[in-house]
Design an enzyme around this catalytic site. Structure first.
Site, short mmCIF file in Angstrom:
data_model
loop_
_atom_site.label_atom_id
_atom_site.label_comp_id
_atom_site.label_asym_id
_atom_site.label_seq_id
_atom_site.Cartn_x
_atom_site.Cartn_y
_atom_site.Cartn_z
N HIS A 1 0.86 -1.18 0.00
CA HIS A 1 0.00 0.00 0.00
C HIS A 1 0.90 1.23 0.00
O HIS A 1 1.74 1.39 0.87
CB HIS A 1 -0.88 -0.02 1.25
N GLU B 1 -2.50 14.13 12.18
CA GLU B 1 -3.46 13.95 11.09
C GLU B 1 -4.88 14.29 11.56
O GLU B 1 -5.42 13.65 12.46
CB GLU B 1 -3.43 12.51 10.59
N TYR C 1 -15.08 5.85 4.39
CA TYR C 1 -13.62 5.74 4.32
C TYR C 1 -13.25 4.27 4.44
O TYR C 1 -13.76 3.54 5.29
CB TYR C 1 -13.00 6.55 5.46
#
Length: 425
Positions: free
Chosen positions: A282, A331, A340
């Site tokens: 990823h 974040e 999400y």
């Protein structure tokens, strides 16, 4: 509505033919009795590539106003402080729409931030508004503003022209520029990043090469537009963390022509050219960076604006959701629409938000992890979703409203509860 395309281009536009001078910035007698005024959002001596300024030709100079006095409203548009900040992972329900008539300025509430107007950093705000700004303008002298609508289209009128900004778009307003927000299709809600540091710019592409991520041609700046209105207008200014107000007797949006590169702009996030792996692993979220505000430390952004849009997932032998992570960056996430992919079990709703401060572990929840580890890895399209992140190198301090305003979810940690222990031979 017409636009000029490009990012940090030197534009020239006039609402009345002949308003712009030929060959000179500030002639002795501008056309039609207009006044030449320079708007500088960088220091005069900034390197050419960093220098941002525009020449405005307006019906009255902005110098003509009385003293600013403290503003009585906007009690929720405040600075964050360490007294409300914890290392805990935090998540909030969506900000409810106001019960009465509230405009963009008074509907803004601060969730967190770091630094300040003198030292850099960011402020993070959400807004919920039920009426348009009427006979008033807002000027943020503390920071550049990135606005991301989640519900309801905004008509943003600036000194340099007008922009329609529906959900799925963003707009960026230069520090110090006056603007007005009108609602064109009912109540509106969304997110704001107030950038105290270096102005947002496109990130370097490095090994990606010439094409990818956000393309400069897809950013749109307004064309010159003005209104000639002789009536009282309130100017609300944010200055050094406090709100101030004064009144003038005409519209501040009286710029008949302008040229330069310090401009507001809008961008359709659907035009982002997503980059991803076609083999394994990823990729880092940095490949989703739309805009960045760099700091004095290379690679450590004052703020990155990152999106997670629809995209294909095709990696082989790969855990495809975002991996478990502890990060030097802090974040703050929001969700425009959909779901999400690392939080498929609910709780992270459109209009809501989450905060994972630096070095506190986060990642997919238990259900999303189990599903991702068991799934047959075929090409898969993540669709009908748009999440984003304001990422900053410093701890994001939270406000009293964020911690005690009734929207903080008390059970967020539970989504990571119940991971089965690894079985060793």
């Amino acid at each position: 509505m017409d636009y000029q395309t490009g990012f940090l281009n030197h534009f020239a536009t006039e609402a009345v033919e002949g308003a712009l001078p030929e060959g000179r910035n500030s002639p002795q007698r501008p056309a039609f009795g207009l006044y030449a005024e320079q708007f500088s959002s960088s220091a005069f001596t900034a390197p050419r590539a960093e220098n941002r300024r525009s020449w405005l030709y307006r019906m009255r100079p902005t110098t003509e106003h009385g003293a600013f006095t403290p503003y009585a409203g906007a009690a929720r548009f405040v600075a964050a402080d360490a007294s409300h900040t914890t290392p805990n992972r935090l998540r909030w329900d969506p900000l409810p729409m106001p019960a009465g008539e509230v405009d963009f300025v008074d509907g803004m509430v601060t969730y967190g931030g770091n630094g300040g107007p003198s030292e850099g950093g960011i402020g993070i705000h959400l807004y919920a508004a039920s009426k348009s700004m009427e006979n008033r303008a807002f000027q943020n002298s503390d920071g550049e503003m990135l606005i991301a609508p989640q519900q309801g289209t905004l008509l943003v009128t600036t000194e340099l022209g007008r922009m329609d900004v529906p959900p799925g778009h963003i707009c960026v307003i230069p520090k110090g520029m006056r603007f007005r927000v009108e609602l064109t299709d009912g109540p509106a809600r969304g997110y704001v990043c107030e950038n105290y540091g270096a102005p947002f710019r496109l990130p370097d592409l490095g090994p990606i090469g010439a094409n990818g991520l956000a393309n400069p041609r897809d950013f749109e700046a307004p064309v010159a537009w003005f209104e000639d209105r002789e009536e009282d207008f309130e100017i609300v200014q944010k200055f050094n963390g406090s709100m101030w107000t004064t009144t003038i007797g005409w519209s501040p949006f009286d710029v008949v022509g302008w040229h330069g590169n310090s401009v507001p702009c809008r961008y359709d996030l659907a035009k982002f050219n997503t980059i991803g792996t076609v083999s394994y692993d990823h990729p880092d979220p940095s490949i989703f960076t739309v805009l960045t505000s760099p700091s004095d430390t290379p690679g450590m952004a004052n703020c990155d604006f990152v999106i997670f849009p629809p995209r294909w997932m095709v990696g082989e032998d790969t855990f495809r959701p975002p991996w478990f992570h502890r990060n030097v960056m802090s974040e703050f996430m929001g969700l425009i629409h959909g779901e999400y992919d690392a939080k498929e079990g609910g709780g992270f709703e459109p209009g809501g938000a989450s905060l994972h401060n630096q070095f506190n572990g986060h990642g997919p929840d238990v259900d999303s992890t189990a599903k991702a580890m068991a799934v047959d890895l075929k090409p898969h399209k993540i669709d009908n979703t748009l999440a984003f992140m304001f990422e900053s190198r410093a701890i994001i301090q939270t406000t009293d409203f964020a911690m005690n305003g009734g929207l903080l979810q008390g059970d967020y940690d539970a989504c990571w509860s119940g991971f089965p222990k690894a079985r060793l031979p």
